[in-house]
Design a protein around this motif. Structure first.
Motif: not given
Length: 400
Positions: A347-357, A293-309
């Motif tokens: 930008a609104s999609l990025r914000e929503r995905l990051g917030r939910q993540g 499980l790529p550690r970078a993915l939950p780290q990115a989400l904790a920082a409020g960033k959307p991810v693509l994997a």
């Protein structure tokens, strides 16, 4: 309780950070005596040995525990690990990574250790390698699996893959997500001064990737779609955080593609600075074809960033389509390009995905929760009712 963890090497990587967080947390939160035995660490990926060595009585280096297959040194490492386990007399041995997992579990069994635990941080076999290598690694995992009391997995995908390979029983597997200190990521900001360190401007749309520069990590695929992404989103920039044996190869590819003006290499950075790098990214991608499980993915989400994997191994458990990011079939460059453009343009999609993540990760990836779940598993496996059971451990040399 007396516990010994064993890992092949302490490079800067997810499995190694997980292991260090576990051994330090068990000591600090539960007062247990924990040792960590590692092989030597060298190479461009960096080292966490200094972090472990700073804790008195924690780290021992086994010089013959090396990652490449080396029959003479592998045999010697098994003999020396067996002897050291007999000297330390731990209640439980917990192994990590391929080589240490195989030799460590067999040595613990030979030494009569009552409970043997192994964490599967990523698959040892799969479509990323040829049939001969897969046959050898499946045999090794089945052989070591026969003496394993319990498996810890960092993703449900690992349980499915290993059970399908005939390794263990369903009741021998426990999912414990690889937790980390959420605080610095929750506080991460898009700092213009930090962007300027690598020539990024405030208006740039930064696609970030945090990973070793090595095969199977997906940097080639990202570079393959980068020209098209930049044509469609002229403000797009790409930031690679990490180092590795493929750096020269990737830098040459960047020049050949005419991308020198839009791709930045941050190089090897201290693990504690990763939240600041995540903070200046607009989208975080992870395209590995071999990862528990790529550690970078939950780290990115904790920082409020959307991810693509890529939908590989445990990534879909964190990169949840429509909730935290965009999932792409491995090798689907058309889907990769389209997903990046969609995120960069909205930008609104990025914000929503990051917030939910961020909300989802806070619930599942807190480092103290990880340590407490591991502690509870140990207590159950040992049939103990006390929470500590700390014992004096005889001092050993710096190398075993």
């Amino acid at each position: 309780m007396r516990v010994v963890h064993v890992i092949t090497r302490l490079i800067v990587g997810g499995a190694q950070e997980n292991t260090l967080a576990s051994v330090l947390g068990l000591r600090e939160r539960h007062g247990w005596e924990v040792r960590l035995i590692s092989g030597p660490t060298y190479g461009p990926e960096g080292s966490l040995e200094g972090v472990a060595a700073a804790v008195p009585g924690l780290l021992e280096i086994e010089p013959h525990l090396v990652r490449p297959v080396h029959p003479w040194r592998d045999g010697l490492a098994w003999v020396r690990l067996t002897r050291r386990f007999r000297e330390l007399r731990p209640d439980l041995v917990h192994t990590h990574s391929g080589k240490a997992g195989f030799l460590g579990r067999l040595a613990a069994h030979r030494a009569g250790i009552p409970v043997i635990v192994h964490t599967i941080h990523g698959p040892s076999f799969g479509p990323f390698q040829g049939p001969l290598a897969n046959a050898v690694f499946r045999w090794a995992e089945r052989r070591a699996g026969r003496v394993t009391t319990h498996f810890v997995v960092v993703a449900e995908a690992m349980t499915r893959q290993y059970l399908a390979a005939g390794i263990g029983r369903p009741d021998q597997y426990s999912l414990i997500y690889s937790g980390f200190d959420l605080g610095p990521y929750l506080e991460a900001t898009n700092d213009p001064a930090w962007r300027a360190r690598v020539g990024l401007g405030p208006e740039d749309l930064v696609v970030g990737k945090v990973a070793r520069l090595f095969k199977l990590k997906g940097h080639d695929d990202l570079l393959a779609v980068a020209p098209a992404v930049v044509r469609r989103c002229p403000r797009a920039r790409f930031l690679f955080v990490g180092d590795g044996a493929w750096r020269g190869r990737l830098e040459a590819r960047v020049r050949a593609l005419g991308l020198a003006g839009v791709v930045r290499f941050a190089g090897l950075v201290p693990p504690e600075s990763i939240p600041r790098w995540m903070g200046i990214m607009d989208v975080v991608v992870h395209l590995s074809r071999r990862e528990g499980l790529p550690r970078a993915l939950p780290q990115a989400l904790a920082a409020g960033k959307p991810v693509l994997a890529y939908a590989c191994d445990g990534a879909p458990e964190v990169c949840r389509p429509g909730e935290t990011g965009i999932l792409v079939r491995p090798g689907d460059l058309t889907g990769l390009e389209a997903g990046l453009v969609q995120l960069l343009e909205d930008a609104s999609l990025r914000e929503r995905l990051g917030r939910q993540g961020r909300a989802w990760v806070r619930e599942h990836f807190d480092v103290n929760g990880m340590v407490d779940r591991l502690h509870a598993l140990y207590v159950r496996l040992l049939g103990r009712t006390d929470a500590a059971g700390a014992m004096d451990v005889p001092e050993g040399p710096g190398t075993v």
